[in-house]
Design a protein around this motif. Structure first.
Motif, PDB file in Angstrom:
ATOM      1  N   LEU A   1       2.459 -11.533  29.868  1.00 53.77           N
ATOM      2  CA  LEU A   1       3.595 -12.403  29.537  1.00 53.77           C
ATOM      3  C   LEU A   1       3.148 -13.808  29.147  1.00 53.77           C
ATOM      4  CD1 LEU A   1       6.339 -11.430  32.153  1.00 53.77           C
ATOM      5  CD2 LEU A   1       6.534 -11.281  29.675  1.00 53.77           C
ATOM      6  N   VAL A   2       2.201 -14.373  29.905  1.00 54.35           N
ATOM      7  CA  VAL A   2       1.702 -15.732  29.614  1.00 54.35           C
ATOM      8  C   VAL A   2       1.070 -15.779  28.228  1.00 54.35           C
ATOM      9  CG1 VAL A   2      -0.073 -17.441  30.224  1.00 54.35           C
ATOM     10  CG2 VAL A   2       1.427 -16.520  31.995  1.00 54.35           C
ATOM     11  N   HIS A   3       0.255 -14.773  27.918  1.00 55.14           N
ATOM     12  CA  HIS A   3      -0.431 -14.784  26.628  1.00 55.14           C
ATOM     13  C   HIS A   3       0.522 -14.483  25.467  1.00 55.14           C
ATOM     14  CE1 HIS A   3      -3.921 -14.817  29.275  1.00 55.14           C
ATOM     15  NE2 HIS A   3      -4.553 -15.351  28.246  1.00 55.14           N
ATOM     16  N   ALA A   4       1.513 -13.640  25.707  1.00 57.66           N
ATOM     17  CA  ALA A   4       2.532 -13.394  24.680  1.00 57.66           C
ATOM     18  C   ALA A   4       3.306 -14.689  24.406  1.00 57.66           C
ATOM     19  CB  ALA A   4       3.486 -12.291  25.139  1.00 57.66           C
ATOM     20  N   HIS A   5       3.616 -15.426  25.479  1.00 59.20           N
ATOM     21  CA  HIS A   5       4.321 -16.708  25.330  1.00 59.20           C
ATOM     22  C   HIS A   5       3.470 -17.699  24.515  1.00 59.20           C
ATOM     23  CE1 HIS A   5       6.814 -20.212  26.361  1.00 59.20           C
ATOM     24  NE2 HIS A   5       5.655 -20.846  26.470  1.00 59.20           N
ATOM     25  N   LEU A   6       2.164 -17.746  24.808  1.00 57.46           N
ATOM     26  CA  LEU A   6       1.264 -18.658  24.085  1.00 57.46           C
ATOM     27  C   LEU A   6       1.299 -18.402  22.574  1.00 57.46           C
ATOM     28  CD1 LEU A   6      -2.019 -18.873  26.227  1.00 57.46           C
ATOM     29  CD2 LEU A   6      -0.554 -20.777  25.581  1.00 57.46           C
ATOM     30  N   VAL A   7       1.221 -17.126  22.188  1.00 57.80           N
ATOM     31  CA  VAL A   7       1.212 -16.768  20.763  1.00 57.80           C
ATOM     32  C   VAL A   7       2.553 -17.114  20.107  1.00 57.80           C
ATOM     33  CG1 VAL A   7       0.957 -14.902  19.074  1.00 57.80           C
ATOM     34  CG2 VAL A   7      -0.442 -14.883  21.145  1.00 57.80           C
TER      35      VAL A   7
ATOM     36  N   ILE B   1      -3.828 -13.840   2.315  1.00 55.36           N
ATOM     37  CA  ILE B   1      -4.340 -12.606   2.934  1.00 55.36           C
ATOM     38  C   ILE B   1      -5.455 -12.974   3.918  1.00 55.36           C
ATOM     39  CG2 ILE B   1      -5.503 -10.388   2.524  1.00 55.36           C
ATOM     40  CD1 ILE B   1      -4.180 -10.413  -0.299  1.00 55.36           C
ATOM     41  N   ALA B   2      -6.344 -13.861   3.483  1.00 52.27           N
ATOM     42  CA  ALA B   2      -7.456 -14.309   4.337  1.00 52.27           C
ATOM     43  C   ALA B   2      -6.930 -15.011   5.589  1.00 52.27           C
ATOM     44  CB  ALA B   2      -8.373 -15.243   3.550  1.00 52.27           C
ATOM     45  N   ALA B   3      -5.877 -15.830   5.421  1.00 50.35           N
ATOM     46  CA  ALA B   3      -5.293 -16.559   6.558  1.00 50.35           C
ATOM     47  C   ALA B   3      -4.713 -15.584   7.585  1.00 50.35           C
ATOM     48  CB  ALA B   3      -4.211 -17.518   6.070  1.00 50.35           C
ATOM     49  N   TRP B   4      -4.034 -14.524   7.116  1.00 47.24           N
ATOM     50  CA  TRP B   4      -3.451 -13.538   8.040  1.00 47.24           C
ATOM     51  C   TRP B   4      -4.553 -12.801   8.808  1.00 47.24           C
ATOM     52  CZ3 TRP B   4       1.304 -12.883   9.865  1.00 47.24           C
ATOM     53  CH2 TRP B   4       1.591 -11.723  10.588  1.00 47.24           C
ATOM     54  N   CYS B   5      -5.580 -12.351   8.077  1.00 46.87           N
ATOM     55  CA  CYS B   5      -6.698 -11.634   8.724  1.00 46.87           C
ATOM     56  C   CYS B   5      -7.385 -12.524   9.755  1.00 46.87           C
ATOM     57  CB  CYS B   5      -7.703 -11.161   7.678  1.00 46.87           C
ATOM     58  SG  CYS B   5      -7.049  -9.906   6.563  1.00 46.87           S
ATOM     59  N   ALA B   6      -7.614 -13.801   9.393  1.00 45.75           N
ATOM     60  CA  ALA B   6      -8.277 -14.742  10.311  1.00 45.75           C
ATOM     61  C   ALA B   6      -7.387 -15.049  11.515  1.00 45.75           C
ATOM     62  CB  ALA B   6      -8.618 -16.032   9.570  1.00 45.75           C
ATOM     63  N   GLY B   7      -6.078 -15.189  11.280  1.00 45.36           N
ATOM     64  CA  GLY B   7      -5.146 -15.475  12.372  1.00 45.36           C
ATOM     65  C   GLY B   7      -5.077 -14.348  13.381  1.00 45.36           C
ATOM     66  N   VAL B   8      -4.962 -13.108  12.891  1.00 44.94           N
ATOM     67  CA  VAL B   8      -4.934 -11.934  13.767  1.00 44.94           C
ATOM     68  C   VAL B   8      -6.252 -11.827  14.542  1.00 44.94           C
ATOM     69  CG1 VAL B   8      -4.863  -9.394  13.809  1.00 44.94           C
ATOM     70  CG2 VAL B   8      -3.249 -10.661  12.370  1.00 44.94           C
ATOM     71  N   THR B   9      -7.370 -12.082  13.854  1.00 40.96           N
ATOM     72  CA  THR B   9      -8.692 -12.030  14.494  1.00 40.96           C
ATOM     73  C   THR B   9      -8.807 -13.072  15.608  1.00 40.96           C
ATOM     74  OG1 THR B   9      -9.665 -11.260  12.425  1.00 40.96           O
ATOM     75  CG2 THR B   9     -11.193 -12.133  14.073  1.00 40.96           C
ATOM     76  N   CYS B  10      -8.312 -14.291  15.356  1.00 39.02           N
ATOM     77  CA  CYS B  10      -8.347 -15.358  16.369  1.00 39.02           C
ATOM     78  C   CYS B  10      -7.586 -14.956  17.625  1.00 39.02           C
ATOM     79  CB  CYS B  10      -7.728 -16.652  15.818  1.00 39.02           C
ATOM     80  SG  CYS B  10      -8.839 -17.608  14.783  1.00 39.02           S
ATOM     81  N   VAL B  11      -6.365 -14.463  17.424  1.00 43.30           N
ATOM     82  CA  VAL B  11      -5.531 -14.067  18.571  1.00 43.30           C
ATOM     83  C   VAL B  11      -6.199 -12.919  19.334  1.00 43.30           C
ATOM     84  CG1 VAL B  11      -3.300 -13.105  19.280  1.00 43.30           C
ATOM     85  CG2 VAL B  11      -3.386 -14.892  17.530  1.00 43.30           C
ATOM     86  N   ALA B  12      -6.695 -11.916  18.600  1.00 45.21           N
ATOM     87  CA  ALA B  12      -7.343 -10.765  19.238  1.00 45.21           C
ATOM     88  C   ALA B  12      -8.607 -11.180  19.990  1.00 45.21           C
ATOM     89  CB  ALA B  12      -7.669  -9.706  18.191  1.00 45.21           C
ATOM     90  N   ALA B  13      -9.399 -12.094  19.390  1.00 40.22           N
ATOM     91  CA  ALA B  13     -10.646 -12.556  20.024  1.00 40.22           C
ATOM     92  C   ALA B  13     -10.377 -13.339  21.306  1.00 40.22           C
ATOM     93  CB  ALA B  13     -11.440 -13.418  19.043  1.00 40.22           C
ATOM     94  N   GLY B  14      -9.205 -13.980  21.372  1.00 47.51           N
ATOM     95  CA  GLY B  14      -8.835 -14.711  22.587  1.00 47.51           C
ATOM     96  C   GLY B  14      -8.341 -13.801  23.694  1.00 47.51           C
TER      97      GLY B  14
ATOM     98  N   ALA C   1       8.710 -27.503  20.648  1.00 48.40           N
ATOM     99  CA  ALA C   1       7.749 -28.368  21.352  1.00 48.40           C
ATOM    100  C   ALA C   1       7.899 -28.225  22.868  1.00 48.40           C
ATOM    101  CB  ALA C   1       7.936 -29.822  20.936  1.00 48.40           C
ATOM    102  N   LEU C   2       9.151 -28.114  23.337  1.00 49.61           N
ATOM    103  CA  LEU C   2       9.399 -27.922  24.771  1.00 49.61           C
ATOM    104  C   LEU C   2       8.891 -26.553  25.230  1.00 49.61           C
ATOM    105  CD1 LEU C   2      12.980 -29.482  25.137  1.00 49.61           C
ATOM    106  CD2 LEU C   2      10.873 -30.363  26.144  1.00 49.61           C
ATOM    107  N   LEU C   3       9.124 -25.522  24.399  1.00 51.97           N
ATOM    108  CA  LEU C   3       8.631 -24.177  24.719  1.00 51.97           C
ATOM    109  C   LEU C   3       7.112 -24.153  24.798  1.00 51.97           C
ATOM    110  CD1 LEU C   3      10.734 -21.690  22.529  1.00 51.97           C
ATOM    111  CD2 LEU C   3      10.436 -21.569  25.004  1.00 51.97           C
ATOM    112  N   ASN C   4       6.471 -24.793  23.819  1.00 51.97           N
ATOM    113  CA  ASN C   4       5.013 -24.774  23.699  1.00 51.97           C
ATOM    114  C   ASN C   4       4.357 -25.717  24.714  1.00 51.97           C
ATOM    115  OD1 ASN C   4       2.503 -24.161  22.684  1.00 51.97           O
ATOM    116  ND2 ASN C   4       2.761 -25.240  20.765  1.00 51.97           N
TER     117      ASN C   4
END
Length: 254
Positions: free
Chosen positions: A158-164, A46-59, A130-133
């Protein structure tokens, strides 16, 4: 030349990001509540999901995202949060396992069938991810896409959606608690080593050729180099731990 963010509708994009972040937290929380009949869901996931969503949103929204339009160091912090650290945390939250526990039996079976499709197997193969990323990053920083991204809202989104998405698929193809049709340990280790090398070479190239009209180009390149390595070391440790557990199993059986 100064990049002052995407010209049309950045406020609307910010609202969308916050709405998606809240929605993803709500869906995960619903899954946790619904899966209770099968026992408690681990708190660290649960903590990992909350932290992951927070990281993406903060970026994507807030002071780091605002500074990223004109400052390459801030851009790279955002890139590490969106494309590397955030996806790693989301993978460690085991969203597929949670979905399989929370869904009805018929829907869980349908999800399992979907994940076993050949197209999904191809899309989650480490070489493809790996090629996509990595390929996506090379295109972003060695072409006009970086400048275009700061002039057009749709391109920026689009660029940021691709990054995630690329970051998530790459991580899930290598490690994670979720059931996935993963390649052999040797293939995954080889792909990870190649990706780390490509990421490091790109960071060195950016150090010598920072984007035009942006501050702190060299600091940003160094952040990419060392920050990327830090996340990759965690992925390597998870991959080695999985290999160690798999190697220990036969001796336990004996």
């Amino acid at each position: 030349m100064h990049h002052h963010g995407a010209p049309s509708g950045p406020a609307a994009a910010d609202v969308l990001v916050v709405a998606l972040a809240v929605l993803s937290l709500a869906i995960y929380a619903t899954g946790v509540v619904r899966s209770r009949r099968r026992g408690r869901w681990p708190l660290h996931r649960i903590a990992a999901w909350c932290a992951g969503v927070t990281c993406v949103a903060a970026g994507l929204v807030g002071p780091i995202a605002d500074a990223a339009h004109t400052n390459f160091a801030a851009h790279m912090v955002a890139h590490l949060l969106i494309g590397m650290l955030g996806p790693l945390l989301l993978v460690l939250a085991a969203p597929v396992t949670l979905a399989l526990r929370a869904l009805t039996l018929a829907r869980a079976r349908a999800l399992t069938r979907l994940l076993r499709r050949p197209s999904v197997r191809v899309l989650t193969h480490p070489v493809v991810t790996a090629l996509l990323n990595g390929g996506g990053l090379w295109v972003l920083y060695t072409t006009d896409l970086f400048a275009l991204m700061h002039q057009s809202t749709p391109v920026y989104v689009l660029v940021h959606a691709h990054l995630v998405v690329a970051g998530f698929l790459f991580t899930v193809s290598l490690v994670g608690p979720d059931p996935a049709p993963r390649a052999s340990f040797g293939t995954r280790a080889g792909v990870l080593i190649a990706f780390v090398a490509a990421h490091s070479i790109l960071a060195k190239w950016l150090y010598a050729n920072p984007p035009a009209g942006i501050a702190d180009g060299r600091v940003g390149a160094q952040l990419m180099y060392y920050g990327g390595d830090a996340v990759d070391v965690v992925v390597m440790a998870l991959l080695l731990a999985e290999w160690y557990r798999a190697a220990a199993r036969p001796s336990v059986r004996r």
